[in-house]
Design a protein around this motif. Structure first.
Motif, PDB file in Angstrom:
ATOM      1  N   HIS A  29       0.830  -1.200   0.000  1.00  0.00           N
ATOM      2  CA  HIS A  29       0.000   0.000   0.000  1.00  0.00           C
ATOM      3  C   HIS A  29       0.872   1.260   0.000  1.00  0.00           C
ATOM      4  CE1 HIS A  29      -3.826   1.957   0.298  1.00  0.00           C
ATOM      5  NE2 HIS A  29      -3.439   2.643   1.349  1.00  0.00           N
ATOM      6  N   GLN A  30       1.959   1.250   0.780  1.00  0.00           N
ATOM      7  CA  GLN A  30       2.852   2.416   0.826  1.00  0.00           C
ATOM      8  C   GLN A  30       3.555   2.633  -0.519  1.00  0.00           C
ATOM      9  OE1 GLN A  30       3.199   4.754   3.319  1.00  0.00           O
ATOM     10  NE2 GLN A  30       1.435   3.684   4.170  1.00  0.00           N
ATOM     11  N   GLU A  31       4.000   1.552  -1.146  1.00  0.00           N
ATOM     12  CA  GLU A  31       4.643   1.671  -2.466  1.00  0.00           C
ATOM     13  C   GLU A  31       3.654   2.227  -3.483  1.00  0.00           C
ATOM     14  OE1 GLU A  31       7.697  -2.102  -1.813  1.00  0.00           O
ATOM     15  OE2 GLU A  31       5.851  -2.381  -2.962  1.00  0.00           O
ATOM     16  N   LEU A  32       2.415   1.799  -3.392  1.00  0.00           N
ATOM     17  CA  LEU A  32       1.373   2.290  -4.291  1.00  0.00           C
ATOM     18  C   LEU A  32       1.175   3.795  -4.107  1.00  0.00           C
ATOM     19  CD1 LEU A  32      -0.677   1.122  -6.346  1.00  0.00           C
ATOM     20  CD2 LEU A  32      -2.296   0.964  -4.457  1.00  0.00           C
ATOM     21  N   LYS A  33       1.143   4.251  -2.854  1.00  0.00           N
ATOM     22  CA  LYS A  33       0.999   5.676  -2.580  1.00  0.00           C
ATOM     23  C   LYS A  33       2.179   6.470  -3.122  1.00  0.00           C
ATOM     24  CE  LYS A  33      -1.698   5.351   1.709  1.00  0.00           C
ATOM     25  NZ  LYS A  33      -1.623   5.611   3.172  1.00  0.00           N
ATOM     26  N   LEU A  35       4.186   5.579  -5.647  1.00  0.00           N
ATOM     27  CA  LEU A  35       4.098   5.576  -7.110  1.00  0.00           C
ATOM     28  C   LEU A  35       3.077   6.600  -7.583  1.00  0.00           C
ATOM     29  CD1 LEU A  35       4.798   4.459  -9.894  1.00  0.00           C
ATOM     30  CD2 LEU A  35       3.145   2.619  -9.495  1.00  0.00           C
ATOM     31  N   TYR A  36       1.912   6.628  -6.954  1.00  0.00           N
ATOM     32  CA  TYR A  36       0.870   7.570  -7.344  1.00  0.00           C
ATOM     33  C   TYR A  36       1.347   9.013  -7.163  1.00  0.00           C
ATOM     34  CZ  TYR A  36      -3.582   9.952  -7.693  1.00  0.00           C
ATOM     35  OH  TYR A  36      -4.595  10.797  -8.075  1.00  0.00           O
ATOM     36  N   ALA A  37       1.994   9.289  -6.038  1.00  0.00           N
ATOM     37  CA  ALA A  37       2.491  10.638  -5.778  1.00  0.00           C
ATOM     38  C   ALA A  37       3.573  11.023  -6.791  1.00  0.00           C
ATOM     39  CB  ALA A  37       3.034  10.742  -4.354  1.00  0.00           C
ATOM     40  N   ALA A  38       4.449  10.086  -7.120  1.00  0.00           N
ATOM     41  CA  ALA A  38       5.497  10.353  -8.116  1.00  0.00           C
ATOM     42  C   ALA A  38       4.872  10.622  -9.486  1.00  0.00           C
ATOM     43  CB  ALA A  38       6.471   9.183  -8.194  1.00  0.00           C
ATOM     44  N   THR A  60      13.668   4.331  -0.604  1.00  0.00           N
ATOM     45  CA  THR A  60      13.637   2.870  -0.482  1.00  0.00           C
ATOM     46  C   THR A  60      12.393   2.310  -1.168  1.00  0.00           C
ATOM     47  OG1 THR A  60      14.897   2.911   1.567  1.00  0.00           O
ATOM     48  CG2 THR A  60      13.563   0.944   1.159  1.00  0.00           C
ATOM     49  N   TYR A  61      11.253   2.939  -0.924  1.00  0.00           N
ATOM     50  CA  TYR A  61      10.019   2.501  -1.590  1.00  0.00           C
ATOM     51  C   TYR A  61      10.178   2.578  -3.107  1.00  0.00           C
ATOM     52  CZ  TYR A  61       7.302   2.602   2.791  1.00  0.00           C
ATOM     53  OH  TYR A  61       6.798   2.374   4.047  1.00  0.00           O
ATOM     54  N   ILE A  66      10.903   0.030  -8.454  1.00  0.00           N
ATOM     55  CA  ILE A  66      11.739  -0.188  -9.642  1.00  0.00           C
ATOM     56  C   ILE A  66      12.035  -1.670  -9.818  1.00  0.00           C
ATOM     57  CG2 ILE A  66      14.094   0.175 -10.528  1.00  0.00           C
ATOM     58  CD1 ILE A  66      13.875   3.061  -9.299  1.00  0.00           C
ATOM     59  N   ARG A  67      12.381  -2.331  -8.720  1.00  0.00           N
ATOM     60  CA  ARG A  67      12.681  -3.766  -8.781  1.00  0.00           C
ATOM     61  C   ARG A  67      11.437  -4.570  -9.165  1.00  0.00           C
ATOM     62  NH1 ARG A  67      11.796  -7.281  -5.052  1.00  0.00           N
ATOM     63  NH2 ARG A  67      11.717  -5.767  -3.374  1.00  0.00           N
ATOM     64  N   LYS A  68      10.329  -4.294  -8.514  1.00  0.00           N
ATOM     65  CA  LYS A  68       9.111  -5.067  -8.760  1.00  0.00           C
ATOM     66  C   LYS A  68       8.561  -4.866 -10.167  1.00  0.00           C
ATOM     67  CE  LYS A  68       7.576  -5.399  -3.961  1.00  0.00           C
ATOM     68  NZ  LYS A  68       6.488  -5.076  -2.998  1.00  0.00           N
ATOM     69  N   LEU A  69       8.761  -3.666 -10.727  1.00  0.00           N
ATOM     70  CA  LEU A  69       8.291  -3.402 -12.089  1.00  0.00           C
ATOM     71  C   LEU A  69       9.304  -3.847 -13.142  1.00  0.00           C
ATOM     72  CD1 LEU A  69       6.698   0.148 -11.640  1.00  0.00           C
ATOM     73  CD2 LEU A  69       5.497  -2.015 -12.024  1.00  0.00           C
TER      74      LEU A  69
END
Length: 94
Positions: A29-33, A35-38, A60-61, A66-69
């Motif tokens: 959820h934090q990574e999603l937030k 990404l959305y903010a970026a 870090t997020y 970057i790794r997951k995508l």
């Protein structure tokens, strides 16, 4: 009204999450937030302030994203952001 109180914010986060899941990418959820903010053009400092996290944590997020995508570093992340903001991730409504 802050972003966290805005119903559209939650709808867009959900739409982004569905888009990523359809492309076999699972973010926290934090990574999603982050990404959305970026994608909204916010800086690391702005994202950190919005999420009440340190700038180091935001970085870090981003590295996890970057790794997951499967992106090629920061440049790949920037290209991905451009693609997502221009092409979009929401389903078109008829």
């Amino acid at each position: 009204m802050t972003a966290k109180q805005n119903p559209e914010y939650f709808e867009e986060l959900y739409a982004l999450e569905i888009f990523l899941l359809r492309n076999n990418t699972l973010l926290t959820h934090q990574e999603l937030k982050v990404l959305y903010a970026a994608m909204s053009g916010k800086t690391n400092a702005e994202i950190a302030e919005e999420l009440c996290r340190s700038i180091a944590t935001v970085k870090t997020y981003k590295n996890h994203i970057i790794r997951k995508l499967g992106l090629n570093g920061k440049d790949g992340f920037r290209r991905y952001l451009l693609k997502m903001t221009h092409i979009g991730f929401k389903e078109k409504k008829n």
